[in-house]
Enzyme design. Sequence first.
Site, PDB file in Angstrom:
ATOM      1  CG  LEU A 134      -1.917  -1.094   1.428  1.00 41.14           C
ATOM      2  CD1 LEU A 134      -2.695  -0.890   2.726  1.00 41.14           C
ATOM      3  CD2 LEU A 134      -2.864  -1.193   0.244  1.00 41.14           C
ATOM      4  CG  ASP A 135       0.507   4.372  -2.918  1.00 40.41           C
ATOM      5  OD1 ASP A 135       1.372   3.580  -3.346  1.00 40.41           O
ATOM      6  OD2 ASP A 135      -0.329   4.943  -3.646  1.00 40.41           O
ATOM      7  CE  LYS A 136       4.886   9.220   3.262  1.00 41.21           C
ATOM      8  NZ  LYS A 136       4.128  10.076   4.228  1.00 41.21           N
ATOM      9  CB  THR A 138      -2.995   3.690   0.818  1.00 39.64           C
ATOM     10  OG1 THR A 138      -2.897   4.495  -0.368  1.00 39.64           O
ATOM     11  CG2 THR A 138      -4.231   2.801   0.721  1.00 39.64           C
ATOM     12  NE  ARG A 233      -2.227   8.832  -4.626  1.00 37.40           N
ATOM     13  CZ  ARG A 233      -0.995   9.055  -4.211  1.00 37.40           C
ATOM     14  NH1 ARG A 233      -0.190   8.026  -3.931  1.00 37.40           N
ATOM     15  NH2 ARG A 233      -0.553  10.287  -4.081  1.00 37.40           N
TER      16      ARG A 233
END
Length: 302
Positions: A134-136, A138, A233
């Site tokens: 997961l993105d930082k 998210t 996104r």
Amino acid sequence: MKRKLEFAVPEEMDGAKLIHFLRSHVKMSYRLAMSLKQYPDGMMRNGEKIRTVDKVKAGEIIEINIPQEESSIEPINIPIDVIYEDEDILLINKQAGLAMHPTHNHQGDTLANAVAFYLSEKGDTGAFRSIGRLDKDTSGIVLCALNPFAASRLSDELRAGEIKKTYYAVVQGEYSGEGTVDVPIYRPDPMKTLRAAGEKGDRAVTHWKCIKSGKGLSLLEINLETGRTHQIRVHFSHLGTPLAGDDMYGGSCEMIKRHALHCGRLEFMHPVTGEKMCITSPLPQDMQRLADTIWHRCMFMH
């Protein structure tokens, strides 16, 4: 501690070489099978070591002992929310703002450091093996494997598209019904993480369904057919409805201080038991407050 696994030889594998049994029936990676040969008790039958070229018989129990690996990640005391844990897997509800792995920008403040500390407190020095990422910023469910066998099996599931993630996002725009975004994604500058939508990229497919919308916002349920970096996104920014808080892709940070994206549901098969697992995580407070401002439910299309 070693992870001990036992597998019964079925009738259809009677007379097969051990390596064929491990590869075709147990679904063990060739790399792991070869590495187990180095250990006196790596692969056992009736209390004795068995070679990969030896033949197995129906009804026999093959014992696999996977040694514990040493992690190179520094353990740092960062609180984590553990949703589920057994001898093979660890599921964490990751908070927004926590990067997955150490990089030049993040040293000692990542989920890998936090998991290393969590495991070390229990006397486990195993490596951090996240299945997907997961993105930082998210939030939501992260699946980790606790041994090489589980990691290999889950990685195979991921590549086959058998691990199903459901995301929830608040976007700046009012949607109704459901739909699909099928637009390629590429990286304009190889030195930057920023992605863009365009025909010269790799195919990216995002399925969405509106849960509720109003006041210029929509809460969407999202499932990915492909797994491109920043896919959700980028796609909603491309549609002119960026995620709330996603200033990298045109969103406003007035309502929320990070992109409003949460992995709220994960479905997969347990790598050892074969049991179907379904793990859920509610919206975190910042996204729930934002979702609560949306005043009318969206009409679903059938």
